[in-house]
Write an enzyme that holds these catalytic residues in place. Structure first.
Site, short mmCIF file in Angstrom:
data_model
loop_
_atom_site.label_atom_id
_atom_site.label_comp_id
_atom_site.label_asym_id
_atom_site.label_seq_id
_atom_site.Cartn_x
_atom_site.Cartn_y
_atom_site.Cartn_z
N CYS A 17 0.84 -1.20 0.00
CA CYS A 17 0.00 0.00 0.00
C CYS A 17 0.88 1.25 0.00
O CYS A 17 1.51 1.56 -0.99
CB CYS A 17 -0.98 -0.03 1.17
N HIS A 77 -3.59 -5.21 0.79
CA HIS A 77 -2.98 -5.60 2.07
C HIS A 77 -2.96 -7.12 2.22
O HIS A 77 -3.95 -7.72 2.65
CB HIS A 77 -3.75 -4.97 3.24
N GLU A 121 -1.48 -8.78 4.45
CA GLU A 121 -1.35 -9.17 5.85
C GLU A 121 -2.69 -9.41 6.54
O GLU A 121 -2.74 -10.07 7.59
CB GLU A 121 -0.54 -8.13 6.64
#
EC number: 6.3.5.2
Length: 534
Positions: A81, A176, A178
């Protein structure tokens, strides 16, 4: 020495999740602020570097950049990002504000068969394009790729959602990976860490015990430690680890503040004083805490009061132990079971960049005038790592895999003012809920619902409702049941418990706990709600 991944934090609230995913791949990593020195990065000697997201805008905040050493080390770099945006700008590309902001679910098309994404997809289009289900959160967009980079991913509203310069091992994604909402996120991060950065997966808790013990001995030397033992997973594992390291130079102070779970005090003493033979001092401070909390309804004020009183009790107990001459020279370290999620929610991460959501008891309750040095051996571990460490230390499975319990105890599960009568009612209702979860097996998985939920508890609501019992009217209190499922405690979904379990629990609470005549179930996820009500 472990291979290491360096995560540079630009201020994202979910940066810690990147670390969790890397650790899940059994690779050691650390998070540090984005503005660390070039010298630090060189000395850290990472196998790879990950640049986190941020709430900032790349083209507005010109100072929020990666150190030059990131691009000089010759190791693979992954930008996420904002990390992608700063990679673009620092490598000669262009970024600008986007008219089409993306926040939430998106479907990304992979391009070019890069090493990072090759073979990783959620589905294919009729045209044969590999697609990923991801989570986006950005207001900027890349308008020009840097020299040497090629397109790696796109969406209809974000033409450049990923890029790569494979000759240098530079990769970046707009989404993202994660967060759990990105379905293939873990596979993507493992690909970067294990195959592209070639880090060895040798970070395992059973081996970490020796390292942690050595670190504690190095920090403490021949001094003594005092630890607040709550009976929760974190303080229990911290106590066992420190006791393994320094033995009788650890004194555990178990403060019974009147806000513990049912029979918890006796169970704590039996385990640590009885079975582990640790030095444990039990302090009955319930009256002190209740008096100080009288009339206080604000959640933050309650947390601060409980934290302050813990400090006062610790100082007083340390002084008593020293004066008694019972082989105790006086503690110079205060140990706590602080873990990563605690630090995140109090805005106290190493980077000091995250936004404060609520103060945490372990962090916010320690004023500088404490006079003791802080020992936090679990500070950089996630909950699952703490549990694995506890098992490696020989703690009972039921204790290690017990649901988390907040430092302020029932003080933040009683909404508004805390009273002894409220705590007594809540303790009994909570015990019934937990007992039913432990006794109810899900046929599909063969596990109990206690095992299938990450955290479950009852909340006392200081309001009364009308009810009918027998032929009489009742006007009694309400409790809410809360059960969530999560892999990281950063986000959580409410648990879809069987109706029969909820019905049985509600019936038992209303019939067995005089003073409660209504039970509700909380169906809020995190976000927007937090797991605890206060």
């Amino acid at each position: 020495m472990h291979d290491k991944i360096l995560i540079l934090d630009f201020g994202s609230q979910v940066t810690q999740l990147i670390a969790r995913r890397v650790r899940e791949a059994h690779v050691y990593c650390e998070i540090h602020p984005n503005d660390v020195s070039d010298e630090f990065i060189r000395e850290f000697a990472p196998k790879g570097i990950i640049l986190s997201g941020s709430h900032a805008s790349t083209y507005e905040d010109h100072d929020l950049r990666a150190p030059q050493a990131v691009w000089e080390l010759g190791v693979p770099v992954l930008g996420i990002c904002y990390g992608m945006f700063t990679m673009v700008v620092q490598q000669g590309g262009e970024v600008e504000a986007s008219a089409h902001r993306e926040f939430g679910y998106a479907e990304v098309r992979a391009h070019g068969h890069t090493r990072l994404l090759q073979g990783i997809e959620d589905f294919s289009t009729p045209e044969g394009h590999g697609m990923l289900k991801v989570w986006m959160s950005h207001g900027d967009k890349v308008t020009k790729l840097p020299p040497g980079f090629k397109l790696m991913a796109s969406t209809p509203s974000c033409p450049i959602a990923g890029m790569a310069d494979e000759s240098r091992g530079y990769y970046a994604v707009q989404f993202h990976p994660e967060v759990t909402h990105t379905v293939q996120g873990r596979a993507l991060l493992e690909r970067f860490v294990l195959e592209i950065a070639k880090a060895q997966p040798d970070w395992v808790m059973k081996d970490h015990v020796a390292e942690a013990v050595a670190a504690i001995r190095a920090q403490v030397g021949d001094e003594e430690v005092i630890l607040g033992l709550s009976g929760g997973v974190d303080s229990s594992v911290a106590a066992a680890l420190i006791h393994r390291a320094i033995g009788d130079r650890l004194t555990c102070v178990f403060v019974d503040h009147g806000l513990l779970r049912l029979n918890e005090g006796d169970m704590v003493m039996e385990m640590f004083a009885g079975k582990l033979h640790a030095k444990v001092v039990r302090v009955d401070a319930a009256e002190l805490f209740m008096n100080e909390l009288a009339g206080v309804a604000d959640p933050e004020a309650k947390r601060k009061i409980i934290g302050r009183l813990f400090v006062d009790v610790f100082k007083a107990e340390a002084a008593k132990l020293k004066a008694s001459g019972a082989g105790h020279r006086g503690a110079t370290f205060l140990a706590q079971g602080t873990i990563y999620p605690d630090v995140i929610e109090s805005g106290g991460a190493k980077t000091k960049k995250a936004t404060t959501i609520k103060s945490h008891h372990n962090v916010g309750g320690l004023p500088e005038q404490l006079g003791l040095k802080l020992l936090e051996p679990l500070r950089d571990l996630f909950k699952d790592e703490v549990r694995e460490l506890g098992v490696a230390l020989g703690l009972p499975h039921d204790m290690v895999y017990r649901h988390p319990f907040p430092g302020p105890g029932l003080g933040v599960r009683i909404l508004g003012e805390v009273k002894k009568d409220y705590a007594d009612l809540l303790r009994r209702a909570d015990a019934i809920f937990i007992e039913e979860l432990r006794n109810t097996v899900d046929p599909a998985s063969g596990k109990t619902w206690y095992e299938l939920t990450s955290q479950a508890f009852a909340v006392f609501l200081p309001v009364k409702s009308v009810g009918v019992m027998g032929d009489g009217r009742t006007y009694d209190y309400v409790v809410a049941l809360r059960a969530v499922q999560t892999s990281d405690f950063m986000t959580a979904d409410w648990a879809e418990l069987p109706y029969a379990l909820l019905k049985r629990t509600s019936g038992r609470i209303i019939n067995e706990v005089r003073g409660i005549n209504r039970v509700t179930y909380d169906v809020s996820s995190k976000p927007p709600a937090t797991i605890e009500w206060e």
